[in-house]
Scaffold this motif. Structure first.
Motif, PDB file in Angstrom:
ATOM      1  N   PRO A  96       0.822  -1.219   0.000  1.00 16.16           N
ATOM      2  CA  PRO A  96       0.000   0.000   0.000  1.00 16.16           C
ATOM      3  C   PRO A  96       0.853   1.267   0.000  1.00 16.16           C
ATOM      4  N   GLN A 105       2.160   1.734  -3.541  1.00 13.76           N
ATOM      5  CA  GLN A 105       1.057   2.197  -4.398  1.00 13.76           C
ATOM      6  C   GLN A 105       0.792   3.679  -4.174  1.00 13.76           C
ATOM      7  N   TYR A 106       0.752   4.085  -2.900  1.00 16.66           N
ATOM      8  CA  TYR A 106       0.488   5.486  -2.597  1.00 16.66           C
ATOM      9  C   TYR A 106       1.579   6.382  -3.170  1.00 16.66           C
ATOM     10  N   SER A 150       1.367   6.711  -6.910  1.00 16.29           N
ATOM     11  CA  SER A 150       0.239   7.545  -7.331  1.00 16.29           C
ATOM     12  C   SER A 150       0.494   9.015  -6.990  1.00 16.29           C
ATOM     13  N   ALA A 151       1.162   9.286  -5.865  1.00 20.03           N
ATOM     14  CA  ALA A 151       1.508  10.667  -5.505  1.00 20.03           C
ATOM     15  C   ALA A 151       2.475  11.257  -6.524  1.00 20.03           C
ATOM     16  N   ILE A 194       3.187  12.465   1.484  1.00 15.96           N
ATOM     17  CA  ILE A 194       3.452  11.189   2.160  1.00 15.96           C
ATOM     18  C   ILE A 194       3.352  11.373   3.672  1.00 15.96           C
ATOM     19  N   THR A 241      -0.176  11.864   4.908  1.00 16.41           N
ATOM     20  CA  THR A 241      -0.968  10.639   4.856  1.00 16.41           C
ATOM     21  C   THR A 241      -0.540   9.616   5.910  1.00 16.41           C
TER      22      THR A 241
END
Length: 156
Positions: free
Chosen positions: A8, A11-12, A15-16, A34, A37
């Motif tokens: 995860p 993935q984050y 995508s960021a 980052i 989050t």
């Protein structure tokens, strides 16, 4: 997890990067994303960012380690940051830091034994006329005395 499957976190981060790739100098905004989050910047993001942004791992690490706002580990409970820049020092920041360490039972850059509080230092919030300045869980307060610090902590 299946071999080759992304975590995860990965993935984050990817995508960021995709969302900010076209921006000029996207590394800082991505690192802020980052941290916002996850609460900190995990070292696992360094090779991903380096690959995605086509920069060296040393460059990514250099930015993370240069800026004191980027945490390298998760905070817990109450997060306190005290300004230790010159203006705040002149207004009593060092005594406030000593009081905060005793009150929170945490060294600067560390957590309390019960992991209920994290204490960090900052070198300027831009609130110099109202020093010493403290940020508690994202809320900035000026002219903080040890007594006011205790009252602010009680409110958290």
């Amino acid at each position: 997890m299946k071999p080759g499957a992304m975590t995860p976190l990965e993935q984050y981060v990817r995508s960021a990067v995709a969302a900010r790739r076209a921006e000029r100098g996207p590394l800082l905004p991505i690192l802020h994303d980052i941290q916002a989050t996850f609460g900190y910047v995990d070292q696992a993001v360094v090779p991903i960012l380096a690959e995605e942004l086509n920069i060296s791992r040393a460059d990514v690490h250099g930015v993370i380690s240069f800026y004191h706002d980027f945490r390298k580990s998760a905070t817990s409970g109450t997060h306190v940051r005290i300004c230790r820049a010159e203006a705040c020092q002149a207004a009593g920041a060092e005594a406030l830091v000593a009081h905060a360490q005793e009150r929170l039972r945490a060294d600067v850059g560390g957590m309390s034994p019960d992991r209920d509080a994290t204490l960090d230092q900052v070198f300027c919030f831009g609130n110099c006329a109202l020093g010493p300045t403290v940020e508690i869980n994202g809320r900035i307060s000026g002219r903080v005395t040890p007594q006011r610090f205790d009252a602010l902590i009680e409110k958290t």
